[in-house]
Each structure stands twice: as C-alpha cells, then as structure tokens.
Design a protein around this motif. Sequence first.
Motif, PDB file in Angstrom:
ATOM      1  N   LEU A 211      -9.993   4.754  19.713  1.00 48.67           N
ATOM      2  CA  LEU A 211      -9.969   5.204  18.326  1.00 48.67           C
ATOM      3  C   LEU A 211      -9.522   4.083  17.402  1.00 48.67           C
ATOM      4  CD1 LEU A 211      -8.182   8.664  18.818  1.00 48.67           C
ATOM      5  CD2 LEU A 211     -10.642   8.162  18.909  1.00 48.67           C
ATOM      6  N   VAL A 212     -10.071   4.103  16.199  1.00 45.81           N
ATOM      7  CA  VAL A 212      -9.591   3.257  15.094  1.00 45.81           C
ATOM      8  C   VAL A 212      -9.217   4.211  13.967  1.00 45.81           C
ATOM      9  CG1 VAL A 212     -10.148   1.461  13.424  1.00 45.81           C
ATOM     10  CG2 VAL A 212     -11.053   1.321  15.769  1.00 45.81           C
ATOM     11  N   GLU A 213      -7.928   4.293  13.706  1.00 43.62           N
ATOM     12  CA  GLU A 213      -7.452   5.254  12.713  1.00 43.62           C
ATOM     13  C   GLU A 213      -7.631   4.716  11.292  1.00 43.62           C
ATOM     14  OE1 GLU A 213      -3.421   6.026  13.702  1.00 43.62           O
ATOM     15  OE2 GLU A 213      -3.922   7.370  15.374  1.00 43.62           O
ATOM     16  N   ARG A 214      -7.738   5.635  10.380  1.00 47.59           N
ATOM     17  CA  ARG A 214      -7.832   5.272   8.962  1.00 47.59           C
ATOM     18  C   ARG A 214      -6.488   4.761   8.454  1.00 47.59           C
ATOM     19  NH1 ARG A 214     -12.532   6.997   6.655  1.00 47.59           N
ATOM     20  NH2 ARG A 214     -13.749   8.527   7.850  1.00 47.59           N
ATOM     21  N   THR A 215      -6.553   3.799   7.563  1.00 46.51           N
ATOM     22  CA  THR A 215      -5.342   3.216   6.996  1.00 46.51           C
ATOM     23  C   THR A 215      -5.099   3.811   5.609  1.00 46.51           C
ATOM     24  OG1 THR A 215      -5.743   1.154   8.170  1.00 46.51           O
ATOM     25  CG2 THR A 215      -4.211   1.078   6.318  1.00 46.51           C
ATOM     26  N   PRO A 216      -4.022   4.552   5.425  1.00 47.64           N
ATOM     27  CA  PRO A 216      -3.755   5.104   4.082  1.00 47.64           C
ATOM     28  C   PRO A 216      -3.395   3.990   3.115  1.00 47.64           C
ATOM     29  CG  PRO A 216      -1.925   5.557   5.571  1.00 47.64           C
ATOM     30  CD  PRO A 216      -2.993   4.950   6.408  1.00 47.64           C
ATOM     31  N   VAL A 217      -3.912   4.104   1.909  1.00 48.32           N
ATOM     32  CA  VAL A 217      -3.635   3.082   0.893  1.00 48.32           C
ATOM     33  C   VAL A 217      -2.825   3.641  -0.273  1.00 48.32           C
ATOM     34  CG1 VAL A 217      -5.657   1.701   1.467  1.00 48.32           C
ATOM     35  CG2 VAL A 217      -5.845   3.537  -0.246  1.00 48.32           C
ATOM     36  N   GLY A 218      -2.773   4.930  -0.415  1.00 48.72           N
ATOM     37  CA  GLY A 218      -2.023   5.496  -1.538  1.00 48.72           C
ATOM     38  C   GLY A 218      -2.131   7.007  -1.579  1.00 48.72           C
ATOM     39  N   VAL A 219      -1.617   7.539  -2.673  1.00 51.87           N
ATOM     40  CA  VAL A 219      -1.541   8.989  -2.860  1.00 51.87           C
ATOM     41  C   VAL A 219      -2.238   9.334  -4.167  1.00 51.87           C
ATOM     42  CG1 VAL A 219      -0.008  10.960  -3.136  1.00 51.87           C
ATOM     43  CG2 VAL A 219       0.616   9.103  -1.570  1.00 51.87           C
ATOM     44  N   VAL A 220      -3.009  10.400  -4.130  1.00 50.79           N
ATOM     45  CA  VAL A 220      -3.688  10.903  -5.325  1.00 50.79           C
ATOM     46  C   VAL A 220      -3.081  12.257  -5.664  1.00 50.79           C
ATOM     47  CG1 VAL A 220      -5.882  11.642  -6.315  1.00 50.79           C
ATOM     48  CG2 VAL A 220      -5.804   9.669  -4.764  1.00 50.79           C
ATOM     49  N   LEU A 270      -3.518  -6.488   0.207  1.00 48.82           N
ATOM     50  CA  LEU A 270      -2.129  -6.894   0.018  1.00 48.82           C
ATOM     51  C   LEU A 270      -1.422  -7.025   1.356  1.00 48.82           C
ATOM     52  CD1 LEU A 270      -1.067  -4.617  -2.994  1.00 48.82           C
ATOM     53  CD2 LEU A 270      -1.668  -7.054  -3.045  1.00 48.82           C
ATOM     54  N   PRO A 271      -0.527  -7.986   1.497  1.00 50.10           N
ATOM     55  CA  PRO A 271       0.311  -8.053   2.692  1.00 50.10           C
ATOM     56  C   PRO A 271       1.190  -6.810   2.819  1.00 50.10           C
ATOM     57  CG  PRO A 271       0.418 -10.096   1.430  1.00 50.10           C
ATOM     58  CD  PRO A 271      -0.283  -9.100   0.574  1.00 50.10           C
ATOM     59  N   ALA A 272       1.647  -6.524   4.032  1.00 53.28           N
ATOM     60  CA  ALA A 272       2.413  -5.294   4.271  1.00 53.28           C
ATOM     61  C   ALA A 272       3.689  -5.256   3.440  1.00 53.28           C
ATOM     62  CB  ALA A 272       2.732  -5.176   5.757  1.00 53.28           C
ATOM     63  N   GLY A 273       4.393  -6.389   3.328  1.00 51.57           N
ATOM     64  CA  GLY A 273       5.630  -6.398   2.553  1.00 51.57           C
ATOM     65  C   GLY A 273       5.401  -6.163   1.076  1.00 51.57           C
ATOM     66  N   ALA A 312      -3.812 -12.396  -3.629  1.00 50.27           N
ATOM     67  CA  ALA A 312      -2.590 -11.964  -2.943  1.00 50.27           C
ATOM     68  C   ALA A 312      -1.740 -13.164  -2.533  1.00 50.27           C
ATOM     69  CB  ALA A 312      -2.949 -11.117  -1.724  1.00 50.27           C
ATOM     70  N   LEU A 313      -2.381 -14.236  -2.050  1.00 50.67           N
ATOM     71  CA  LEU A 313      -1.641 -15.437  -1.663  1.00 50.67           C
ATOM     72  C   LEU A 313      -1.001 -16.107  -2.885  1.00 50.67           C
ATOM     73  CD1 LEU A 313      -0.885 -17.445   0.559  1.00 50.67           C
ATOM     74  CD2 LEU A 313      -3.073 -18.616   0.129  1.00 50.67           C
ATOM     75  N   VAL A 314      -1.732 -16.171  -3.984  1.00 52.57           N
ATOM     76  CA  VAL A 314      -1.184 -16.772  -5.212  1.00 52.57           C
ATOM     77  C   VAL A 314      -0.023 -15.947  -5.738  1.00 52.57           C
ATOM     78  CG1 VAL A 314      -1.696 -17.324  -7.617  1.00 52.57           C
ATOM     79  CG2 VAL A 314      -3.330 -17.928  -5.813  1.00 52.57           C
ATOM     80  N   LEU A 315      -0.141 -14.598  -5.676  1.00 49.67           N
ATOM     81  CA  LEU A 315       0.932 -13.728  -6.161  1.00 49.67           C
ATOM     82  C   LEU A 315       2.208 -13.943  -5.356  1.00 49.67           C
ATOM     83  CD1 LEU A 315       1.893 -11.468  -8.036  1.00 49.67           C
ATOM     84  CD2 LEU A 315       0.956  -9.819  -6.363  1.00 49.67           C
ATOM     85  N   GLU A 316       2.077 -14.072  -4.046  1.00 51.92           N
ATOM     86  CA  GLU A 316       3.276 -14.305  -3.227  1.00 51.92           C
ATOM     87  C   GLU A 316       3.948 -15.630  -3.604  1.00 51.92           C
ATOM     88  OE1 GLU A 316       1.826 -13.999   0.811  1.00 51.92           O
ATOM     89  OE2 GLU A 316       2.904 -12.105   1.061  1.00 51.92           O
TER      90      GLU A 316
END
Length: 341
Positions: A211-220, A270-273, A312-316
């Motif tokens: 299985l490959v599970e879905r990755t949650p990205v946010g809440v609606v 985005l990175p996890a952190g 994302a790299l520039v923001l970090e």
Amino acid sequence: MKRPGPLPPARAPQPKAEAPRPPRIMERDAREDDASPDEFVGGGVSGFRRFADRAAHPGTDETPHRGDAAEGRDDRADLGWPDEPDREVGWFDVARASWARRRALRAEARRFTARTRRRRAYWLGSLGAVALLIVGTLAAAYSPLFAVREITVAGADRVDEAAVAAALEDQIGTPMPLVDHSAVQAAMLDFPLVETYRIESRPPHELVVRLVERTPVGVVASAAGYTVVDAAGVALSTTEELPEGQPLIDVTGGTSSDAFAAAGQVLRSLPAGLRGDVAEVTATTPNDVAMTLAESGAEVVWGDAEDSALKALVLERVMADRPTSDASVYDVSSPNAAVVR
C-alpha cells in the motif's frame, strides 16, 4: 625456204594407275562374334550364361571351360544367380530382384541421410522438451498447488492491516494467476487512505498487497466539521475540532478548483519541519498562494506552484538569516530575488 620435217608419231595411251586400295578389313564372323541371345532363349539360366560367355569371348565356337560343378556354383554365387537347377526366369525372380534393388536403394538413402535424420531428431527432441516444460509449468501454476493461502499487507501506517486482509479473503483458495484484480480494486475502495496499491505473488501460497497511503496536506472547514484532505482533495477523515499539526486551507472554489490544486502542491513541496509551522494557507487563484506561520504570524508570499522545491530551499535559507523575530513577510514568489520585510 626449208621444208618442214615430219610430225612425231603419236604415243599409245597409257593405262591409268589404279588408286591404292585400302587394306581389307576382315569382317567378323557373325556366327562367332555376334552371338545372338535368341538362340539361347529357351535355355533358361544355362542359356543366358552361354550367351554371356559367347559375348565375352568372341571368335570361339565353344564357351570357355568352367571347371567342375563346384566352380560353376561359385560363379552362380558371384553373379547372384540362384543355386538351383537351370530353369526359366519367371515373374517371381523379377519381383524378388526388384525388391532387392529397392531395399539396397533404401539402405543407401538411409546411409547418406543419417546426419540429417540425427539433426532432425535432435531438434524435435529439444522442441518437445521445451513444450513439455511449458505445459507442465502452466498446469502446475493453474492448479491448487499454487493457490493463495496467506494474504500479507505491507506499507500500512494509518490503515488497519487486518481490515485490508479481511476484505481480500475471497481470494484465498484461488490459483495465483487467476486472482481477480477487479474484485481486489473494488475492495480497496473502502479504504480512502490508500492512494495506490500493488499486488505481488510469492509462490507457493503467499499474496502480498503493498500500500501507498495518502499524505494529508491540510484541513478544510465545512458544515460537518474539519475534514482532513490530501493534495488531490480526497477526504481522509472528519472531526469536529481542528486537528493539531494540520494547516487550515482556505481557497476560492473548494477542493475541486485550480487554486486548491496549487495550494496542495505547495504544501507537499515543503519540508516536514516547515510544514508543521504553517497555520493557514490561502489562495484565490493558482498564482497567489500565501501562507501564515503559526508561532510568529509571519506571512509567506509564495505565488504560483512552479519551482516550489527551489522556493522552499530559498525560504529555509532566508529564514535562517532573518528569523521570524526580525521579519514579518517573506516573499519568495521570485526565488532568485527573495524579499524580506
């Protein structure tokens, strides 16, 4: 004037010389040299032998001496004649001689084609062995010897493995090549957290489901509460309270709009952190995605979803040089010229 003398007397005609006659060729005596087979027809084998001797020794009236009876029998054996009293040649002798000739021809044909026959036998044997192996393999694969007896679920984190295995119990007892993939797909629809899956057969009896599970990205937010969604807008779960660690997504047009697709792609890059520090994501179009950080309340202007990994790299790096305590806005819509205010 002188008187002419008398004419010379005429010469008598001389007889013409005869041309030399060619040497006389002695004609052969037909009786001696040209022995006719007609005079020996009624003599059977003995008559045929006399004809052969007369033809081999022309000029003699008698056949050469053949010796005693034993020598005559040896001559018959050498010539292939039957060792029996002289008799007339009949149809049986002709048939037997024809059969012997055909048998000799067949023997010669077999001798000259021995290599070809060996090569043909080798290829036929090889093809037969391969065909037997293929048929045996297929028969064993589609037999109960390779039936499914165990179902293993791999890659599950938030999905219940036991529930997935129970949903696929109808495949137990089915030969591995005959597993119904349509039935498996219908069973996996009951698990919305599963994004993709792959079936592997491990002979003799194990069926593995990866299985490959879905990755949650946010809440609606909705009337039913707060629904956790992935980047494709698939609802994963719904709660009455805002789940911790999930940013609130506020976009125009709902989860089926292009603005939501752009926001979901940004969140996945985005990175996890950094993703855990995002409190809210807003977008009215695919080109004005913006984020609000939870701890400091600083705003991140992202723009469109292109070059999200570079942004994302520039923001970090920018946040490392100018932490949120010294800045309130990070504009990385142009990653080559980031702006901090």
